[in-house]
Design an enzyme around this catalytic site. Structure first.
Site, PDB file in Angstrom:
ATOM      1  N   ARG A  23      59.886  -5.429  43.885  1.00 50.72           N
ATOM      2  CA  ARG A  23      59.090  -6.648  43.700  1.00 50.72           C
ATOM      3  C   ARG A  23      59.493  -7.765  44.651  1.00 50.72           C
ATOM      4  O   ARG A  23      58.754  -8.704  44.871  1.00 50.72           O
ATOM      5  CB  ARG A  23      59.217  -7.151  42.267  1.00 50.72           C
ATOM      6  CG  ARG A  23      58.778  -6.148  41.215  1.00 50.72           C
ATOM      7  CD  ARG A  23      59.184  -6.594  39.839  1.00 50.72           C
ATOM      8  NE  ARG A  23      60.653  -6.607  39.758  1.00 50.72           N
ATOM      9  CZ  ARG A  23      61.342  -7.167  38.786  1.00 50.72           C
ATOM     10  NH1 ARG A  23      60.730  -7.783  37.801  1.00 50.72           N
ATOM     11  NH2 ARG A  23      62.658  -7.122  38.786  1.00 50.72           N
ATOM     12  N   GLU A  28      70.662 -16.430  42.319  1.00 49.51           N
ATOM     13  CA  GLU A  28      71.061 -17.678  41.675  1.00 49.51           C
ATOM     14  C   GLU A  28      71.727 -18.524  42.760  1.00 49.51           C
ATOM     15  O   GLU A  28      72.837 -18.223  43.188  1.00 49.51           O
ATOM     16  CB  GLU A  28      72.038 -17.398  40.529  1.00 49.51           C
ATOM     17  CG  GLU A  28      72.449 -18.653  39.780  1.00 49.51           C
ATOM     18  CD  GLU A  28      73.380 -18.337  38.620  1.00 49.51           C
ATOM     19  OE1 GLU A  28      72.911 -18.357  37.468  1.00 49.51           O
ATOM     20  OE2 GLU A  28      74.560 -18.036  38.881  1.00 49.51           O
ATOM     21  N   GLN A  47      71.233 -35.245  43.642  1.00 54.90           N
ATOM     22  CA  GLN A  47      70.031 -35.390  44.458  1.00 54.90           C
ATOM     23  C   GLN A  47      69.821 -34.116  45.270  1.00 54.90           C
ATOM     24  O   GLN A  47      70.762 -33.579  45.838  1.00 54.90           O
ATOM     25  CB  GLN A  47      70.212 -36.592  45.398  1.00 54.90           C
ATOM     26  CG  GLN A  47      69.026 -36.915  46.261  1.00 54.90           C
ATOM     27  CD  GLN A  47      69.260 -38.201  47.070  1.00 54.90           C
ATOM     28  OE1 GLN A  47      69.903 -39.127  46.596  1.00 54.90           O
ATOM     29  NE2 GLN A  47      68.734 -38.244  48.266  1.00 54.90           N
ATOM     30  N   ASP A  48      68.585 -33.619  45.312  1.00 49.92           N
ATOM     31  CA  ASP A  48      68.223 -32.481  46.152  1.00 49.92           C
ATOM     32  C   ASP A  48      67.267 -32.961  47.230  1.00 49.92           C
ATOM     33  O   ASP A  48      66.320 -33.701  46.942  1.00 49.92           O
ATOM     34  CB  ASP A  48      67.515 -31.391  45.334  1.00 49.92           C
ATOM     35  CG  ASP A  48      68.472 -30.525  44.534  1.00 49.92           C
ATOM     36  OD1 ASP A  48      69.640 -30.901  44.388  1.00 49.92           O
ATOM     37  OD2 ASP A  48      68.030 -29.471  44.054  1.00 49.92           O
ATOM     38  N   ASN A  49      67.508 -32.512  48.471  1.00 49.31           N
ATOM     39  CA  ASN A  49      66.664 -32.891  49.607  1.00 49.31           C
ATOM     40  C   ASN A  49      66.195 -31.640  50.329  1.00 49.31           C
ATOM     41  O   ASN A  49      66.863 -30.600  50.287  1.00 49.31           O
ATOM     42  CB  ASN A  49      67.445 -33.775  50.590  1.00 49.31           C
ATOM     43  CG  ASN A  49      67.955 -35.040  49.946  1.00 49.31           C
ATOM     44  OD1 ASN A  49      67.245 -35.699  49.212  1.00 49.31           O
ATOM     45  ND2 ASN A  49      69.201 -35.370  50.216  1.00 49.31           N
ATOM     46  N   ARG A  59      69.300 -32.464  63.873  1.00 45.24           N
ATOM     47  CA  ARG A  59      69.485 -33.578  62.931  1.00 45.24           C
ATOM     48  C   ARG A  59      70.985 -33.778  62.725  1.00 45.24           C
ATOM     49  O   ARG A  59      71.676 -32.886  62.289  1.00 45.24           O
ATOM     50  CB  ARG A  59      68.791 -33.289  61.604  1.00 45.24           C
ATOM     51  CG  ARG A  59      67.278 -33.103  61.720  1.00 45.24           C
ATOM     52  CD  ARG A  59      66.671 -32.830  60.349  1.00 45.24           C
ATOM     53  NE  ARG A  59      65.264 -32.524  60.425  1.00 45.24           N
ATOM     54  CZ  ARG A  59      64.271 -33.414  60.291  1.00 45.24           C
ATOM     55  NH1 ARG A  59      64.557 -34.679  60.098  1.00 45.24           N
ATOM     56  NH2 ARG A  59      63.014 -33.036  60.353  1.00 45.24           N
ATOM     57  N   HIS A  62      75.498 -36.747  60.660  1.00 49.75           N
ATOM     58  CA  HIS A  62      75.385 -37.850  59.714  1.00 49.75           C
ATOM     59  C   HIS A  62      76.474 -37.823  58.645  1.00 49.75           C
ATOM     60  O   HIS A  62      76.955 -36.758  58.274  1.00 49.75           O
ATOM     61  CB  HIS A  62      74.031 -37.799  58.989  1.00 49.75           C
ATOM     62  CG  HIS A  62      72.864 -37.817  59.908  1.00 49.75           C
ATOM     63  ND1 HIS A  62      71.741 -37.056  59.679  1.00 49.75           N
ATOM     64  CD2 HIS A  62      72.608 -38.501  61.043  1.00 49.75           C
ATOM     65  CE1 HIS A  62      70.851 -37.263  60.636  1.00 49.75           C
ATOM     66  NE2 HIS A  62      71.363 -38.135  61.483  1.00 49.75           N
ATOM     67  N   LYS A  72      77.915 -32.091  50.167  1.00 46.19           N
ATOM     68  CA  LYS A  72      76.618 -31.417  50.239  1.00 46.19           C
ATOM     69  C   LYS A  72      76.794 -29.912  50.100  1.00 46.19           C
ATOM     70  O   LYS A  72      77.766 -29.343  50.589  1.00 46.19           O
ATOM     71  CB  LYS A  72      75.941 -31.711  51.586  1.00 46.19           C
ATOM     72  CG  LYS A  72      75.646 -33.171  51.820  1.00 46.19           C
ATOM     73  CD  LYS A  72      75.081 -33.405  53.208  1.00 46.19           C
ATOM     74  CE  LYS A  72      74.833 -34.889  53.444  1.00 46.19           C
ATOM     75  NZ  LYS A  72      74.413 -35.134  54.821  1.00 46.19           N
ATOM     76  N   HIS A 119      77.828 -34.152  59.084  1.00 47.04           N
ATOM     77  CA  HIS A 119      77.052 -32.927  58.952  1.00 47.04           C
ATOM     78  C   HIS A 119      75.808 -33.017  59.834  1.00 47.04           C
ATOM     79  O   HIS A 119      75.195 -34.079  59.960  1.00 47.04           O
ATOM     80  CB  HIS A 119      76.621 -32.719  57.488  1.00 47.04           C
ATOM     81  CG  HIS A 119      75.700 -31.564  57.322  1.00 47.04           C
ATOM     82  ND1 HIS A 119      74.339 -31.726  57.158  1.00 47.04           N
ATOM     83  CD2 HIS A 119      75.936 -30.233  57.327  1.00 47.04           C
ATOM     84  CE1 HIS A 119      73.784 -30.537  57.061  1.00 47.04           C
ATOM     85  NE2 HIS A 119      74.735 -29.617  57.152  1.00 47.04           N
ATOM     86  N   TYR A 132      69.284 -29.139  50.674  1.00 47.02           N
ATOM     87  CA  TYR A 132      70.665 -29.493  50.366  1.00 47.02           C
ATOM     88  C   TYR A 132      70.773 -30.362  49.130  1.00 47.02           C
ATOM     89  O   TYR A 132      69.930 -31.188  48.852  1.00 47.02           O
ATOM     90  CB  TYR A 132      71.370 -30.139  51.552  1.00 47.02           C
ATOM     91  CG  TYR A 132      70.722 -31.352  52.155  1.00 47.02           C
ATOM     92  CD1 TYR A 132      71.217 -32.626  51.912  1.00 47.02           C
ATOM     93  CD2 TYR A 132      69.626 -31.225  52.995  1.00 47.02           C
ATOM     94  CE1 TYR A 132      70.642 -33.744  52.485  1.00 47.02           C
ATOM     95  CE2 TYR A 132      69.046 -32.335  53.575  1.00 47.02           C
ATOM     96  CZ  TYR A 132      69.559 -33.596  53.325  1.00 47.02           C
ATOM     97  OH  TYR A 132      68.976 -34.695  53.898  1.00 47.02           O
ATOM     98  N   GLU A 143      74.870 -45.489  55.744  1.00 44.52           N
ATOM     99  CA  GLU A 143      74.610 -44.335  56.602  1.00 44.52           C
ATOM    100  C   GLU A 143      75.096 -44.605  58.025  1.00 44.52           C
ATOM    101  O   GLU A 143      74.880 -45.677  58.577  1.00 44.52           O
ATOM    102  CB  GLU A 143      73.112 -44.037  56.633  1.00 44.52           C
ATOM    103  CG  GLU A 143      72.772 -42.855  57.509  1.00 44.52           C
ATOM    104  CD  GLU A 143      71.284 -42.610  57.627  1.00 44.52           C
ATOM    105  OE1 GLU A 143      70.904 -41.445  57.643  1.00 44.52           O
ATOM    106  OE2 GLU A 143      70.520 -43.591  57.718  1.00 44.52           O
ATOM    107  N   ASP A 170      69.284 -40.930  66.153  1.00 46.03           N
ATOM    108  CA  ASP A 170      70.437 -40.058  66.338  1.00 46.03           C
ATOM    109  C   ASP A 170      70.985 -40.125  67.768  1.00 46.03           C
ATOM    110  O   ASP A 170      72.177 -39.909  67.984  1.00 46.03           O
ATOM    111  CB  ASP A 170      70.097 -38.616  65.974  1.00 46.03           C
ATOM    112  CG  ASP A 170      70.026 -38.398  64.471  1.00 46.03           C
ATOM    113  OD1 ASP A 170      70.327 -39.339  63.708  1.00 46.03           O
ATOM    114  OD2 ASP A 170      69.651 -37.287  64.052  1.00 46.03           O
TER     115      ASP A 170
END
Length: 181
Positions: A23, A28, A47-49, A59, A62, A72, A119, A132, A143, A170
């Site tokens: 299937r 997990e 928080q999830d991004n 990117r 940071h 993270k 990161h 993340y 930041e 950046d």
């Protein structure tokens, strides 16, 4: 779940168990109890991004300062990226060293990046989706970052500079020598 220590203290490569059948698959991605037992660090993600990017998008690098620092747990949902973590903890034996790992939708590897690290990632395939979890909320005022091509870091991004797509913000990041830590 297989947890692999890296050369950077408290930074781990995590390989979740994947269950495949006719299937498709089940995995997990995160379990707080299992994670804490495996890495020995108690982290509460708040928080999830997620970002979607084209091949060549870079990117980073940071991080957030002070009480807004973030740990993270990163992974790729679709495509592939070269993921990079840099130890910015001044008292660390590996200060200024970095780790690079390829994360893909096929290998399902994850990287745990602790607080005190910069990161960033380079997208290796078009339409890659990067996800993340963060253990602290984003705060714009805290930041900052380090320029991706800092010579003292010596990161091999695997692409020529002409092939990179980098935000104006950046491109203005300072070198490690001039960074706020």
């Amino acid at each position: 779940m297989i947890v692999n220590e890296t050369k950077l203290k408290d930074c781990f490569i995590i390989e979740p168990q994947v269950f495949n059948d006719k299937r498709g698959y089940f995995v997990e991605n995160y379990n707080q109890k299992t994670f804490k037992k495996a890495v020995g660090i108690d982290v509460e993600f708040v928080q999830d991004n997620e970002s979607k990017s084209s091949k060549g998008v870079l990117r980073g690098l940071h991080y957030q300062l002070g009480s807004f620092a973030q740990a993270k747990l990163v992974r790729v949902i679709k495509g592939s990226v070269l993921d990079v973590a840099v130890d910015l903890r001044p008292n660390s034996a590996t200060f200024g060293e970095h780790l690079s790992v390829v994360l893909t939708e096929q290998n399902k590897k994850q990287l745990f990046v602790p607080r005190g690290f910069a990161h960033g990632f380079l997208v290796l395939e078009d339409h890659s989706i990067f996800s993340y979890k963060c253990d602290n909320f984003y705060n714009k005022e805290s930041e900052t970052g380090v320029i991706y091509n800092d010579e003292t870091l010596g990161i091999d991004w695997t692409m020529t500079e002409d092939d990179l797509i980098i935000s104006d913000k950046d491109l203005l990041l300072p070198t490690l020598k001039n960074a706020r830590l």
